[in-house]
Design an enzyme around this catalytic site. Structure first.
Site, PDB file in Angstrom:
ATOM      1  N   ARG A   1      26.131  56.825  -0.497  1.00 60.73           N
ATOM      2  CA  ARG A   1      25.296  57.139  -1.662  1.00 60.73           C
ATOM      3  C   ARG A   1      24.262  58.202  -1.305  1.00 60.73           C
ATOM      4  O   ARG A   1      23.866  59.003  -2.158  1.00 60.73           O
ATOM      5  CB  ARG A   1      24.622  55.865  -2.176  1.00 60.73           C
TER       6      ARG A   1
ATOM      7  N   ASP B   1      18.023  55.230  -0.530  1.00 68.39           N
ATOM      8  CA  ASP B   1      16.634  55.475  -0.929  1.00 68.39           C
ATOM      9  C   ASP B   1      16.037  56.697  -0.256  1.00 68.39           C
ATOM     10  O   ASP B   1      15.003  57.206  -0.696  1.00 68.39           O
ATOM     11  CB  ASP B   1      15.781  54.250  -0.610  1.00 68.39           C
TER      12      ASP B   1
END
Length: 470
Positions: free
Chosen positions: A361, A407
């Site tokens: 991701r 993140d």
């Protein structure tokens, strides 16, 4: 379109749904059908029978062993849940129904208006059915969600009357979703006395309604909190889920809409053991409706160890950029990171409970940045940190995973396109996470999974069990 008209459309009986899908199968066009509920009605009996046979043969077969450290360490590594929608491999990363993120980016339909990133609608179809959808099926979902997006008046009033400068956006989101449970078709049907085999149908209806309403609720929260209550406008049935969301929030950038399609796709699911997914599953196992179950999951997502982590990354990077300036040499960045570690702090955005490689991701967001904002100072700093931090962490010998997670990148992208309000970022995470956890909730009820109730032990009992004397 009014935001507060409540739909009173009656659901078809299970027998009618099954007959419809049977007719579709007989016509030989089941794979092309846009009747998502009908496809499920056809598939669920086969999957339930497969699980039934599997449990009959291997119900007492052991899967792994539980250690004392696992029990005190947050149940880390204990295999005790079933999650059909996604799987997390320490070395390969997340796969959605067996498809990696790069594969999903390649095979899931994109916006017909020149889009390059997968539409979240396609990912939801994949999560629910296990099959890659076609263009018509994705368009059908976009229109379905546009039609179901209206909010009941009391939820509109709730959002408009909350003191938005005092109530965190995640608290607003959780409160609004909880208040939406007045619309639960499952709760109404359960009180009416439906068969257990029909539960999934109403969970499906609630899940479709809830996903449809999320962009409206989230956009109202954004406007009320950061733009003095400016109106969000109406849902446009000609636009997809992501574009409606970005437009209602006040953004008209084509690139930002593309980023949101990517963001909402990759944050959707991360197997069943993370806090938000597990919470939705746990609360749903008590037959709480999807609104109550998802609101509970949102409250877990709001924690700093889960959904708020990207804020910490952005704060860290902003402070570094302010202190070192733009285009700082690698040695200065390394000194700053070493100083952070020596002070007892961590490098936020690095490491993961399961992954042992760079989070896919992170990688797809990095590729998006390389294509669309290669000269942004914050992205350049992120790239430097990516090059410098892993070797530093490996040298300590204490870090199992020195690589960046999701993140470490998302906040920088959102900042670049003008969404600078960090307190809002977890709301975006919540909107995305609904796709995975609600797809799983449909299958929880299709399988007829019971209420979750693991056994706990006191420390004294545990010591006795392993023959330990203090």
């Amino acid at each position: 379109m009014a935001l507060f008209r409540v739909s009173t459309t009656k659901l078809p009986e299970a027998s009618q749904v099954l007959q419809n899908v049977t007719n579709t199968v007989l016509r030989g066009i089941a794979s092309d059908s846009t009747d998502l509920k009908g496809i499920l009605a056809s598939r669920i009996p086969k999957e339930v029978e497969k699980v039934k046979n599997f449990r009959k043969k291997h119900g007492s077969t052991k899967v792994g062993e539980v250690t004392v450290d696992m029990m005190y360490g947050g149940m880390r590594g204990i295999k005790g849940l079933v999650c059909e929608t996604s799987s997390l491999d320490p070395n390969e990363g997340i796969t959605f129904r067996g498809h990696s993120i790069p594969e999903c980016q390649k095979v899931l339909p994109k916006s017909p208006n020149g889009g390059k990133e997968p539409q979240p609608e396609g990912l939801f179809w994949l999560l629910v059915t296990g099959e890659i959808p076609n263009r018509a099926q994705v368009d059908w979902l976009s229109k379905q969600w546009a039609q179901r997006a209206e909010l009941p008046s009391h939820v509109v009033n709730l959002l408009n009357n909350l003191p938005s400068q005092k109530v965190h956006p995640m608290s607003q989101l959780s409160a609004a979703i909880t208040a939406c449970n007045t619309e639960s078709k499952f709760a109404e049907a359960y009180n009416r006395g439906i068969k257990k085999s029909e539960y999934w149908e109403y969970i499906y209806e609630d899940s479709m309604d809830l996903i449809a309403k999320l962009p409206v609720i989230a956009a109202m929260i954004y406007r009320n909190t950061y733009q003095d209550g400016k109106g969000i406008g109406a849902i446009d049935a000609s636009k997809d889920w992501s574009e409606n969301f970005t437009r209602m929030c006040g953004f008209d950038s084509v690139e930002f809409t593309e980023l949101m399609r990517l963001y909402l796709t990759i944050h959707s699911d991360h197997e069943g053991g993370n806090v938000s997914a597990h919470t939705v599953h746990l609360v749903g196992s008590a037959l709480s409706d999807p609104y109550l179950s998802f609101a509970a999951g949102l409250n877990g997502l709001a924690g700093p160890l889960h959904g708020l982590a990207n804020q910490e990354v952005l704060i860290f990077l902003t402070k570094m950029l302010k202190e070192l300036g733009e285009n700082a040499p690698d040695e200065k960045v390394k000194e700053y990171c070493l100083k952070t570690l020596k002070s007892g702090q961590v490098i936020p955005g690095y490491g993961h409970a399961v992954l042992r490689k760079t989070d896919p991701r992170y990688t797809c967001q990095r590729e998006f940045a390389q294509k669309n904002l290669p000269n942004d100072p914050m992205f350049k700093l992120v790239a430097q940190v990516y090059k410098i931090v892993p070797p530093i962490l490996m040298e300590t010998g204490k870090v199992k995973n020195p690589w960046p997670n999701v993140d470490a990148h998302s906040g920088v992208l959102l900042q670049y396109y003008g969404m600078k309000e960090m307190n809002y970022y977890t709301v975006l995470f919540g909107v995305s996470r609904a796709l995975g956890v609600l797809a799983s909730l449909i299958w929880d009820r299709a399988y007829g999974l019971p209420i979750e109730r693991p056994k706990s032990m006191s420390t004294d009992d545990l010591m006795k069990a392993v023959g330990y004397t203090a």
